[in-house]
Design a protein around this motif. Structure first.
Motif, mmCIF file in Angstrom:
data_model
loop_
_atom_site.group_PDB
_atom_site.id
_atom_site.type_symbol
_atom_site.label_atom_id
_atom_site.label_comp_id
_atom_site.label_asym_id
_atom_site.label_seq_id
_atom_site.Cartn_x
_atom_site.Cartn_y
_atom_site.Cartn_z
ATOM 1 N N UNK A 53 0.887 -1.271 -0.281
ATOM 2 C CA UNK A 53 -0.084 -0.093 0.000
ATOM 3 C C UNK A 53 0.788 1.182 0.045
ATOM 4 N N UNK A 54 0.288 2.160 -0.604
ATOM 5 C CA UNK A 54 1.012 3.516 -0.761
ATOM 6 C C UNK A 54 0.188 4.476 0.261
ATOM 7 N N UNK A 55 0.415 5.930 -0.166
ATOM 8 C CA UNK A 55 -0.263 6.933 0.726
ATOM 9 C C UNK A 55 -1.704 6.700 0.822
ATOM 10 N N UNK A 56 -2.114 7.261 1.861
ATOM 11 C CA UNK A 56 -3.906 7.343 2.040
ATOM 12 C C UNK A 56 -4.310 8.606 1.711
ATOM 13 N N UNK A 82 -9.685 3.516 6.124
ATOM 14 C CA UNK A 82 -8.851 4.280 5.225
ATOM 15 C C UNK A 82 -8.890 3.843 4.011
ATOM 16 N N UNK A 83 -8.488 4.645 2.831
ATOM 17 C CA UNK A 83 -8.620 4.186 1.573
ATOM 18 C C UNK A 83 -7.116 4.610 1.242
ATOM 19 N N UNK A 84 -6.207 3.427 0.422
ATOM 20 C CA UNK A 84 -4.817 3.819 0.060
ATOM 21 C C UNK A 84 -4.626 3.609 -1.516
ATOM 22 N N UNK A 85 -3.861 4.365 -2.059
ATOM 23 C CA UNK A 85 -3.226 4.313 -3.441
ATOM 24 C C UNK A 85 -2.287 3.207 -3.453
ATOM 25 N N UNK A 86 -2.110 2.861 -4.939
ATOM 26 C CA UNK A 86 -0.857 1.768 -4.921
ATOM 27 C C UNK A 86 0.677 2.436 -4.237
ATOM 28 N N UNK A 87 1.525 1.775 -3.791
ATOM 29 C CA UNK A 87 2.744 1.903 -3.331
ATOM 30 C C UNK A 87 3.564 2.891 -4.172
ATOM 31 N N UNK A 90 3.204 8.831 -5.006
ATOM 32 C CA UNK A 90 3.902 9.651 -3.841
ATOM 33 C C UNK A 90 2.682 10.478 -3.067
ATOM 34 N N UNK A 91 1.502 10.617 -3.751
ATOM 35 C CA UNK A 91 0.520 11.317 -3.206
ATOM 36 C C UNK A 91 -0.845 10.668 -3.702
ATOM 37 N N UNK A 92 -1.832 10.179 -2.787
ATOM 38 C CA UNK A 92 -3.099 9.943 -3.076
ATOM 39 C C UNK A 92 -4.229 10.698 -3.107
ATOM 40 N N UNK A 93 -4.294 11.418 -4.045
ATOM 41 C CA UNK A 93 -5.430 12.239 -4.462
ATOM 42 C C UNK A 93 -6.152 11.936 -5.609
ATOM 43 N N UNK A 103 -7.940 1.658 -6.007
ATOM 44 C CA UNK A 103 -7.721 2.197 -4.634
ATOM 45 C C UNK A 103 -8.172 0.811 -3.640
ATOM 46 N N UNK A 104 -7.525 0.526 -2.376
ATOM 47 C CA UNK A 104 -7.573 -0.260 -1.371
ATOM 48 C C UNK A 104 -8.269 0.365 -0.272
ATOM 49 N N UNK A 105 -9.451 -0.281 -0.036
ATOM 50 C CA UNK A 105 -10.276 0.122 0.998
ATOM 51 C C UNK A 105 -10.214 -0.768 2.316
ATOM 52 N N UNK A 106 -9.792 0.022 3.636
ATOM 53 C CA UNK A 106 -9.216 -1.106 4.738
ATOM 54 C C UNK A 106 -10.201 -0.418 5.756
ATOM 55 N N UNK A 107 -10.702 -1.714 6.357
ATOM 56 C CA UNK A 107 -11.467 -1.448 7.673
ATOM 57 C C UNK A 107 -10.854 -2.442 8.776
#
Length: 247
Positions: A53-56, A82-87, A90-93, A103-107
């Motif tokens: 996972x990358x930035x959230x 949270x929701x993360x972008x790929x590793x 650099x920024x998840x926007x 997008x990876x949704x994590x609970x």
């Protein structure tokens, strides 16, 4: 409506449980034609620790959203999402993310409460003492679902032991994680975190009342990051079945 997966009914999942002295529970043992069809279409669970996972995404509530899963009787779980972008990013926007971003949704779900004064829902959660939680699920379709989902296998082992069994299915486009620990002994219970994840091609629109837990045989619902409306997005739960038939 076409569907790729079917949800295993809670009663069927519970009937597959053994005693605490038996080997690990096996939700793969179908006891009817309907269960066999559902089990044949289970989603293969990926381990949370295997994700890169990358930035959230940073929303109005920050990078993580804290909520309670509750009903009229009180709170039955704390949830941190949270929701993360790929590793590689650099920024998840979502406004600047390239087309095709996953997008990876994590609970992270704590039955009862997380026992941390500064997080979760705090003292309001003391009304519930969860002895057995048996499922976590979405209550809305998983828009943009890619077919990839899973949970933390290390956390399941720590909470429940070797008999832990988590089966992922779909119900009308929504994801369901059924947690079985057999009868007696260790259960998924009070303040034991389990991390669930799934991936989507659609970024979140913000927290929505889209999640639920079944704890102490009682459903309780709450909010977490949920994909934005995307009429053209594919949902793997609603894709045609592998044999070309329609449900």
């Amino acid at each position: 409506m076409n569907r790729l997966f079917l949800a295993l009914p809670l009663a069927a999942a519970l009937s597959a449980c053994g005693s605490a002295d038996e080997p690990p529970t096996d939700l793969e043992a179908a006891r009817s034609d309907g269960e066999a069809q559902a089990l044949a279409r289970n989603i293969e669970a990926g381990d949370f620790l295997d994700l890169a996972l990358g930035p959230k995404i940073a929303g109005p509530q920050g990078e993580e959203v804290e909520s309670a899963l509750s009903n009229a009787e009180g709170n039955f779980a704390d949830m941190r999402s949270f929701v993360a972008c790929p590793a590689a990013m650099a920024v998840c926007d979502p406004q600047t993310a390239p087309e095709g971003t996953i997008y990876t949704y994590v609970h992270v779900v704590f039955p009862g409460e997380d026992n941390e004064a500064g997080t979760g829902s705090g003292e309001a959660n003391d009304s519930s003492d969860v002895e057995r939680a048996t499922s976590f699920r979405m209550t809305q379709p998983a828009t943009g679902f890619t077919g990839a989902a899973g949970y933390s296998k290390d956390e399941a082992l720590a909470a429940i032991g070797m008999k832990a069994d988590v089966v992922i299915t779909c119900d009308e486009g929504a994801l369901v994680w059924t947690v079985s620990a057999g009868d007696g002994g260790d259960q998924w219970e009070q303040a034991e975190p389990l991390t669930f994840w799934w991936q989507s091609t659609v970024p979140p629109a913000g927290p929505a009342p889209a999640y639920a837990i079944l704890a102490n045989y009682t459903p309780a619902t709450g909010s977490g990051p949920c994909p934005a409306a995307a009429p053209g997005a594919v949902n793997a739960c609603l894709a045609p079945s592998l044999d070309g038939s329609e449900d």
